[in-house]
Structures are given as C-alpha cells and as structure tokens.
Motif scaffolding. Sequence first.
Motif, short mmCIF file in Angstrom:
data_model
loop_
_atom_site.label_atom_id
_atom_site.label_comp_id
_atom_site.label_asym_id
_atom_site.label_seq_id
_atom_site.Cartn_x
_atom_site.Cartn_y
_atom_site.Cartn_z
N PRO A 1 4.52 0.61 -14.07
CA PRO A 1 5.19 -0.21 -14.13
C PRO A 1 6.05 -0.68 -12.58
CG PRO A 1 5.45 0.95 -16.54
CD PRO A 1 4.78 2.36 -15.03
N ALA A 2 6.61 0.31 -12.40
CA ALA A 2 7.67 0.42 -11.08
C ALA A 2 7.32 0.22 -10.05
CB ALA A 2 8.68 1.82 -11.30
N ALA A 3 5.77 0.60 -9.46
CA ALA A 3 5.64 0.76 -8.18
C ALA A 3 5.23 -0.71 -8.82
CB ALA A 3 3.66 1.79 -8.48
N LEU A 4 4.60 -1.05 -9.80
CA LEU A 4 4.36 -3.25 -9.79
C LEU A 4 5.26 -3.64 -9.13
CD1 LEU A 4 1.78 -3.05 -12.83
CD2 LEU A 4 0.60 -3.11 -10.21
N THR A 5 6.62 -3.21 -10.14
CA THR A 5 7.95 -4.58 -10.05
C THR A 5 8.12 -4.28 -8.23
OG1 THR A 5 8.84 -3.52 -11.98
CG2 THR A 5 10.04 -4.55 -10.13
N THR A 6 7.99 -2.84 -7.83
CA THR A 6 7.91 -2.70 -5.84
C THR A 6 7.10 -3.66 -5.32
OG1 THR A 6 8.69 -0.98 -6.65
CG2 THR A 6 8.31 -1.36 -4.14
N MET B 1 12.23 0.45 -14.43
CA MET B 1 11.58 -0.64 -13.21
C MET B 1 13.05 -1.01 -12.39
SD MET B 1 9.15 -2.12 -14.19
CE MET B 1 8.83 -3.87 -14.57
N VAL B 2 14.19 -0.77 -12.15
CA VAL B 2 15.62 -0.63 -11.53
C VAL B 2 15.39 -0.27 -10.28
CG1 VAL B 2 17.61 -0.36 -11.20
CG2 VAL B 2 17.04 -1.61 -13.42
N ARG B 3 15.13 1.46 -10.77
CA ARG B 3 14.20 1.91 -9.26
C ARG B 3 13.17 0.71 -8.06
NH1 ARG B 3 9.87 5.40 -7.92
NH2 ARG B 3 10.35 6.51 -6.16
N GLY B 4 12.10 0.35 -9.19
CA GLY B 4 11.31 -0.75 -8.83
C GLY B 4 12.02 -1.43 -7.67
N ALA B 5 12.86 -2.14 -8.38
CA ALA B 5 13.55 -3.76 -7.17
C ALA B 5 14.38 -2.24 -6.27
CB ALA B 5 14.28 -3.45 -7.84
N GLY C 1 0.89 -1.36 -0.57
CA GLY C 1 0.32 0.12 0.39
C GLY C 1 0.89 1.66 0.15
N VAL C 2 1.88 1.34 0.54
CA VAL C 2 3.16 2.28 0.66
C VAL C 2 3.21 2.34 -0.26
CG1 VAL C 2 5.13 3.75 1.98
CG2 VAL C 2 2.70 1.89 3.61
N ILE C 3 4.02 1.84 -0.28
CA ILE C 3 4.71 1.65 -2.05
C ILE C 3 3.96 2.18 -3.14
CG2 ILE C 3 6.43 0.33 -3.99
CD1 ILE C 3 7.46 1.82 -1.44
N ILE C 4 2.29 1.96 -3.55
CA ILE C 4 1.74 2.16 -4.90
C ILE C 4 0.66 3.21 -4.25
CG2 ILE C 4 -0.37 1.12 -6.22
CD1 ILE C 4 0.70 -1.63 -5.17
N GLY C 5 0.10 3.94 -2.96
CA GLY C 5 0.11 5.24 -3.18
C GLY C 5 0.95 6.40 -4.19
#
Length: 526
Positions: free
Chosen positions: A315-320, A373-377, A147-151
């Motif tokens: 997409p980056a948030a979904l990676t996280t 995507m790398v940032r998300g990881a 929740g915190v990352i996707i928000g």
Amino acid sequence: MEQDSLVEYGARRVIITITAILCALLEIVDSTIVNVALNEMKGNLGATLSEVGWVITAYAIGNVIIVPMTSWLSQQFGRRNYFAASIIIFTVFSFLCGNATNIWELVFFRLVQGIGGGALLVTSQTIITESYPIEKRSMAQAIYGLGVIIGPTLGPPLGGYIVDNYSWPYIFYINIPIGIAAVMMTLQFVRSPKYSEKRKAKDVDWYGIVLLAAFVGSLQYILEKGHEDDWFESREIVILTVVAVIGFILFLWRELSCKYPIVELRVLKNGNLRIGTVMSFILGFGLYGSTFIVPLYTQSILGWTALQSGALMIPAALTTAFMMPIIGKLLTRGVKQQILVSLGLLIFFIYSFWGYKILTPNTGKDDFFWMLMVRGAGLGLLFIPITSLSLSTLKGKEIGQGAAFTGMMRQLGGSFGIAAITTFISNQTSIHRENIAQHLDANSFDVQQRVAALKASFIAKGYSPDVALQSAYKLLDLNVLKQASVLSYMDVFLYLGLLFLVCIPFVLFVKERKGREPIDVSEAMH
C-alpha cells in the motif's frame, strides 16, 4: 548531442517508455527479490549464512562499479548498442544464476549480472527523458519514478511467492522472457544520440577504470561485510580500507589530471549538483534503510513470513505511485523543488517518529498501515524533486555525468544505511540488554513470581522440576533479549527521523535556477 531529434510521438513513444520501464524494473526487482530466497539457497547449495550473503553483495558491487561509467560507455558504443548488450548480459547471467551448482559460482554470476544491470537503470531513464519534449520532461520523470519506487517493494512478495510455490532458481528464470522481449524492442525502437567524438583505445582511461573498481568495490565490501567480520578486528577489512582510501585519492588525482576521464568530476563545480549528490546519498540512506528495517523487524521480532512482510509494503508503494504524477505536474507548473524536498524530509521525520512510538514486541499489522502510508507520501516528495534539483542547471552531456553521480551516491547511501543500521542495532541491543538485566533483581518478589509461574507451566507440560526451572530462566532471558531488540529498533527510527529533520535547513539554502526554463532532467535514480 542533438537533443530534439530523439523526441518520439504516438505509439513509438509508448513502446520506448514501456521498454525502458521494463528494464528498470528488471534490475530493481532483482536486487530485492533474492533477500527472501537466501535460506533456500543456503540449504540447497550447502553454504553458510555469511557465504550466502555474498549473493546480495556481489550484485551491489557490480552495480556500483558500472553506474559511474554508463555515460562514457554510451558514448563509446552508442546508447542503443550498449543498452541492448547490457540487457543480454543481464538475461544470460540470470539463466546461469539459476543453474549455479555451488555458492561461489552463483556469487560470480551475480557480480556479472550486476554489471549488466547497473546500466539498465541509468540508461533507461535517459531514454525516457529524451523521448519526451522538454515541457513534458517532469512528467517523464514521474512515469519512470513509478517503476523505480514500486520495484523494490515488488521484490520480496514476488520472491516469497516463487520460493513457496516453486524453487529458488525460478527467481532468476523469471527474468529470461522479459529480457528477450526488452532486447527485441530496444533494437527495433530505441535510437542513439549523435555523439561528436569517439575515443580511440589508447585514449581510454584504463587507470581510471581500475582505480574506480578498486575504490568502490572495496568500499562496498567493507560496508556489506564489516558488521559480520567485526569491522577493524578483521585483517581483510583493514587491508580493504587502506585500498579504498588510497584508491579514492589516486582516482581523484587521475580523473582531474586526465584528458579524457572515465568519470567527469569537473561537473561537480555545479552547486546544485553538489547539494543534490549529498541529498541523493541521504535519500538512499533513508530509502534503503527503512525498506530494510521494517521487513527485518516484522520477521525477526514478530515472526511474520516473508510474504506477509513483503505484502505490508505494497500500500505504501501505491501511495508513492499515486503521488508521482501529481509532483510531476507541480514541478511543471513551477513549484520550487526546494519546497517539495523540505516537505518530503519533514514527512519522513513524521514517519520515523511514528515508528519510534508504535514499536512493541507485538505491534499489529494495522498499526503499521498508516505509518507506512506516510512513508510512501514522503518518498514521492523526495524522489523526483531531488533528481530535478541536482540536474536542473546542467546542459547536454553534463546531464548524463551528473546523473551517474546521483545514482552512485544513492546506491552507496543505501549500503552505508544498511551497514550503519545493522551495526547500530547489534550494539544497542547489547547495551539495552545489560540495562534491563540490571533491573531484574533475583530477590525481587515480581521476578520470583514470574519465574515460579513459568516453572509451573513447564512442569505442567511434563518437564522435571530442575529442567523446568532452567527452561523458565531461558525463556526469561529470551524475553529480555526481545525487549532489548525492540528498544534498539526504536532508537534506529528516532535517529533516522532526526537525520532527515536536520537536512531541511540545508535544502532551503539551495540557489534558485536562473530563468524559468522547463526542467530538463535525465538519468539517475537507483
């Protein structure tokens, strides 16, 4: 505090988890959804750009003041009551924000909304953590982390969609049905821990509350408004800096000498919490800084719409989100937090260096995809391990107190990050602009050809020769400014990356926990 009595099973636990995540999402989405609507508000309420900036600042100040007090307020009023009251304040003031008739009304309502919202994050994390048995706590953190990352990523595209299709008050009205549902679910299902003692009114640390509000509120104002007001050239900034410094010193003295302090500073004797607090600050700096800089670049330099630049981050948030449960499992299996955090910092360095490499005045959407995507990881590897590292050696009430520190430091890290980045970009842009201008020699054949070509294109559009020449020079100057801006954004990426790289050795020195008991992580994350 009886920990085990709060563990829930089956449907009850699912409902409590959903309630807590809904509340965390409400608060986080609301801190970023407004960014997209500022232009509309400005026109609608007849405000200047700096006045409308207060809509964001006021919310952040309300948040930062209340977060360190949440642990204490939960004990005073019982967690369920305090949580429900916070949701009600947040929801009522969301309605009032949508109905505001002038800019200062809106700013005041946002301040109070921020005070209601600050509690939602820290308390919802405690509620989730304590509803799961100890061996599943890392997993609970992962669910909350989703929740915190996707928000923050949901805010801009959602705000863009609402503003394009409806009008700005609806970004506040959208909170009302969710808030009502969350209050009803909280009163029905959430339980309060048994606290051994309540403070009488005379024992309340009123001076501590006033000093905390003065120190944190002034600091937040300086960070948000310093760049606009040219830092110490402004009398207000100078006065507030004095207030912040004196407030901070008096606050430290008061909290260390008071019998019942509002913020328990003694908990910072814990080494892991100290390192975790610093890491939370750096995480906030990088997390908010990079969330702020990518949309700013795509909108101001590449001319994208709010909706396009918001969608770029999804997409980056979904990676996280995908990483969170995996990291929860790794921690449960006993992988050291230090290793995961160091790996996260290294990946964040790669992301920043990549950004430094690909920025041009016409970087395409596809160029950003893998970099983000790398940032998300990297974010996935930093979030939960830093929290569990900070709180891994704390017990009982200390967990909530430690959590409030990491939450506040992440918020302040974000404010410092955004203030530092905006000031840095504007200073570097003027330096780069001078450097580029020095290389443009009016007698150079290339420059003369470029000006002649631009002049000819303006004449072809029907301009008179002298206006066409002026327009050609103007366009050349705009191109110089654009190049200078791109170079300053590149510098930001490079230095952010180096900051994360430098932190790796410090993380590896963190003490190992005694024994191998499962991690009991509670609260934090903003």
